[in-house]
Design a protein around this motif. Sequence first.
Motif, PDB file in Angstrom:
ATOM      1  N   UNK A  98       0.830  -1.201   0.000  1.00  0.00           N
ATOM      2  CA  UNK A  98       0.000   0.000   0.000  1.00  0.00           C
ATOM      3  C   UNK A  98       0.866   1.254   0.000  1.00  0.00           C
ATOM      4  N   UNK A  99       1.934   1.245   0.792  1.00  0.00           N
ATOM      5  CA  UNK A  99       2.828   2.397   0.842  1.00  0.00           C
ATOM      6  C   UNK A  99       3.464   2.646  -0.519  1.00  0.00           C
ATOM      7  N   UNK A 100       3.929   1.579  -1.175  1.00  0.00           N
ATOM      8  CA  UNK A 100       4.553   1.733  -2.488  1.00  0.00           C
ATOM      9  C   UNK A 100       3.557   2.241  -3.517  1.00  0.00           C
ATOM     10  N   UNK A 101       2.328   1.759  -3.438  1.00  0.00           N
ATOM     11  CA  UNK A 101       1.289   2.239  -4.353  1.00  0.00           C
ATOM     12  C   UNK A 101       1.072   3.735  -4.153  1.00  0.00           C
ATOM     13  N   UNK A 102       0.987   4.146  -2.880  1.00  0.00           N
ATOM     14  CA  UNK A 102       0.765   5.560  -2.587  1.00  0.00           C
ATOM     15  C   UNK A 102       1.931   6.432  -2.987  1.00  0.00           C
ATOM     16  N   UNK A 103       3.154   5.915  -2.829  1.00  0.00           N
ATOM     17  CA  UNK A 103       4.346   6.671  -3.238  1.00  0.00           C
ATOM     18  C   UNK A 103       4.329   6.894  -4.750  1.00  0.00           C
ATOM     19  N   UNK A 104       3.996   5.831  -5.480  1.00  0.00           N
ATOM     20  CA  UNK A 104       3.955   5.925  -6.944  1.00  0.00           C
ATOM     21  C   UNK A 104       2.937   6.970  -7.398  1.00  0.00           C
ATOM     22  N   UNK A 105       1.852   7.107  -6.639  1.00  0.00           N
ATOM     23  CA  UNK A 105       0.807   8.072  -6.977  1.00  0.00           C
ATOM     24  C   UNK A 105       1.092   9.460  -6.400  1.00  0.00           C
TER      25      UNK A 105
END
Length: 318
Positions: A98-105
Motif C-alpha cells: 500500500x505504501x509503495x502504491x501511494x508513493x507511486x501516486x
Amino acid sequence: MFKGIYNGKQHHVSDIATVLSRAWNAGVDRIIVTGGSLEESKEALAIAETDGLFIGGFSAQLECTQLDARLVLFLETLSLEFEESGDPEKHFQGLLALAKEGIQKGKVVAIGECGLDYDRLHFCPPEVQKKYFEKQFELAYATKLPMFLHMRAAAEDFCEIMERNINKFTGGVTHSFTGSAEDRDKLLSFHNMYIGVNGCSLKMAENLDVVRGIPVERMMIETDSPYCEIKSTHAGINFVKSLWPSKKKEKYDKECLVKGRNEPCLVRQVLEVVAGCKGITDIDLFSATLYQNTCRVFFPQDLDAAADALLAGRNESQ
C-alpha cells in the motif's frame, strides 16, 4: 501568511468543505489525512486520490484556487493489528504494498503514526508494541520515507529502539509530545528527529517550560484534529489571540466550530501559545521557520521559495 500542517481525522464528509474554508482563512494550505489500520489506510489513500472532488468541488465552495487540497496520506497502523491479522508477515507485506502504491501516486509521504504508548496499555501490551514498533522501521527503510512517531510514558524503550534503528529512516517527528525535559533532550539527541507540539503539549506550566527548551529549528506544530484542542484551563490560554465562535454539535452551525472538536484552523492558536511562551515577537518569521521544518522532512520537493527568501532576508539583517 501563516502556513500550517493539518493531521486530519474524523471530519464528517458533509462538514469538510466548511472545515477547509476555515482552515484556508486561517492560513492552512496543506491537508494530511491518516488511517488507523490497514483498511483505514486504504480508505485514506482513496480519499487522497480524489483530486477532482477536493480541488474541483471544495475549492469552488472555498472561493479560492491556491489551497493545496491534495490530501496526503500518512500510513498508520497499530502494533496489535499485526498480531490480530493471524499472519504478521503477510500484514507487513500488505502495508508495504500500500505504501509503495501511494508513493507511486505521489500521495504517501511518511510511515506512521507508530511508536509506543504506555498510557494506553488496554489497547496493546508493551511487549507487542515494542516488537512491531521495531518492525515498522523496516517499512521506512524499504520505502525510504520519514517517520511520523508517537511516544507517551515510554521514553526509555522508545529511545532505545530508535537508537538501534536510527539508520533505517531519513528523519521524522515525534508528535503530540507531552514528555519531560529529559525526554525532550533524549529525542533531540537524534540528529534527524523533530518534536511536534499541539494543545496536549501545552496543558500545564511544566509543559510550557519543556516547550521553551525545544529549539525552533527542531520543532513542528500541529492540531492532531479532532483531538488535543487548547482549552480555557490550559496554562498557555492567555497567549491565544485568534478565536472562533463555537456551538454544541446538537446546535450545529456552519459558521461556528463544533464545541470540543479541534479543527485545522486552530493550529494558529498552537503557534500563538508556543510563540508566547518562548517570548517570540516575530510570529511570521516563526511560522515560516516551522513550515520549512515540516517541508524539509515530509515535502522536500515543495520547499517554499517565499519562506526561504524571508528567512534569508532576516538572517542577513541580523
